[in-house]
Design a protein around this motif. Structure first.
Motif, PDB file in Angstrom:
ATOM      1  N   THR A 186      -4.347  10.137   0.563  1.00 35.83           N
ATOM      2  CA  THR A 186      -5.063   9.337  -0.423  1.00 35.83           C
ATOM      3  C   THR A 186      -4.365   8.033  -0.796  1.00 35.83           C
ATOM      4  O   THR A 186      -4.925   7.230  -1.527  1.00 35.83           O
ATOM      5  CB  THR A 186      -5.264  10.156  -1.714  1.00 35.83           C
ATOM      6  N   ARG A 187      -3.163   7.836  -0.328  1.00 32.22           N
ATOM      7  CA  ARG A 187      -2.448   6.611  -0.679  1.00 32.22           C
ATOM      8  C   ARG A 187      -2.894   5.460   0.207  1.00 32.22           C
ATOM      9  O   ARG A 187      -3.138   5.624   1.391  1.00 32.22           O
ATOM     10  CB  ARG A 187      -0.941   6.803  -0.519  1.00 32.22           C
ATOM     11  N   GLY A 229     -11.408   7.152   4.831  1.00 33.55           N
ATOM     12  CA  GLY A 229     -11.444   7.097   3.381  1.00 33.55           C
ATOM     13  C   GLY A 229     -12.236   5.916   2.860  1.00 33.55           C
ATOM     14  O   GLY A 229     -12.542   4.980   3.599  1.00 33.55           O
ATOM     15  N   TRP A 230     -12.576   6.016   1.596  1.00 38.05           N
ATOM     16  CA  TRP A 230     -13.192   4.913   0.862  1.00 38.05           C
ATOM     17  C   TRP A 230     -12.291   4.575  -0.328  1.00 38.05           C
ATOM     18  O   TRP A 230     -11.777   5.474  -1.009  1.00 38.05           O
ATOM     19  CB  TRP A 230     -14.577   5.280   0.343  1.00 38.05           C
ATOM     20  N   PHE A 238      -3.238   4.407   5.086  1.00 41.06           N
ATOM     21  CA  PHE A 238      -4.391   3.911   5.835  1.00 41.06           C
ATOM     22  C   PHE A 238      -4.017   2.604   6.512  1.00 41.06           C
ATOM     23  O   PHE A 238      -3.652   1.634   5.854  1.00 41.06           O
ATOM     24  CB  PHE A 238      -5.589   3.730   4.903  1.00 41.06           C
ATOM     25  N   GLY A 239      -4.139   2.577   7.834  1.00 43.75           N
ATOM     26  CA  GLY A 239      -3.669   1.431   8.589  1.00 43.75           C
ATOM     27  C   GLY A 239      -4.749   0.457   9.007  1.00 43.75           C
ATOM     28  O   GLY A 239      -4.450  -0.694   9.354  1.00 43.75           O
ATOM     29  N   ASN A 289      -3.709   6.353   9.124  1.00 46.34           N
ATOM     30  CA  ASN A 289      -2.758   6.393  10.220  1.00 46.34           C
ATOM     31  C   ASN A 289      -2.817   7.777  10.859  1.00 46.34           C
ATOM     32  O   ASN A 289      -3.180   8.743  10.198  1.00 46.34           O
ATOM     33  CB  ASN A 289      -1.356   6.099   9.702  1.00 46.34           C
ATOM     34  N   PRO A 290      -2.504   7.844  12.166  1.00 40.94           N
ATOM     35  CA  PRO A 290      -2.675   9.140  12.834  1.00 40.94           C
ATOM     36  C   PRO A 290      -2.004  10.279  12.082  1.00 40.94           C
ATOM     37  O   PRO A 290      -0.806  10.265  11.841  1.00 40.94           O
ATOM     38  CB  PRO A 290      -2.021   8.902  14.201  1.00 40.94           C
TER      39      PRO A 290
END
Length: 123
Positions: A105-106, A33-34, A110-111, A98-99
């Motif tokens: 989208t939160r 993601g961006w 995203f890790g 995260n896997p």
């Protein structure tokens, strides 16, 4: 490790392409993601792409102007930004989710995050 690049100063209506190179991981296994963060504001979702690249999703504010893509052979995700507006000015961050099989989208989903690349759009 994620390394973003491609930011810069551009006039309104112009275009930029951001790149994010990944190392040390199986890139194709991750939804990417961006996000962006403008001065004094919270970090917000911009775009996300599935592991294969076949599914994408955008924030309403960039839909129709920005395109996210990926090249799994090059371990790189891109963000093509067209018709830029002054309100697009922000630090842009790439991130690996995260896997998960899902498009997410939160921020909390995203890790792994790269450093930001600054985009400034002048009016």
């Amino acid at each position: 490790q994620l390394q973003a690049s491609g930011g810069g100063l551009v006039q309104a209506g112009g275009s930029l392409r951001l790149s994010c190179a990944a190392s040390g991981r199986t890139f194709s296994a991750y939804v990417m993601g961006w996000f962006r963060q403008a001065p004094g504001k919270e970090r917000e979702f911009v775009a996300v792409i599935s592991r294969s690249g076949g599914t994408t999703y955008y924030a309403d504010s960039v839909k129709g102007r920005f395109t996210i893509s990926r090249d799994n052979a090059k371990n790189t995700v891109y963000l093509r930004m067209n018709s830029l507006k002054p309100e697009d000015t922000a630090d842009y961050y790439c991130a690996a989710a995260n896997p998960s099989f899902a498009i997410v989208t939160r921020l909390a989903d995203f890790g792994s995050w790269g450093q930001g690349t600054q985009v400034t759009v002048s009016s």
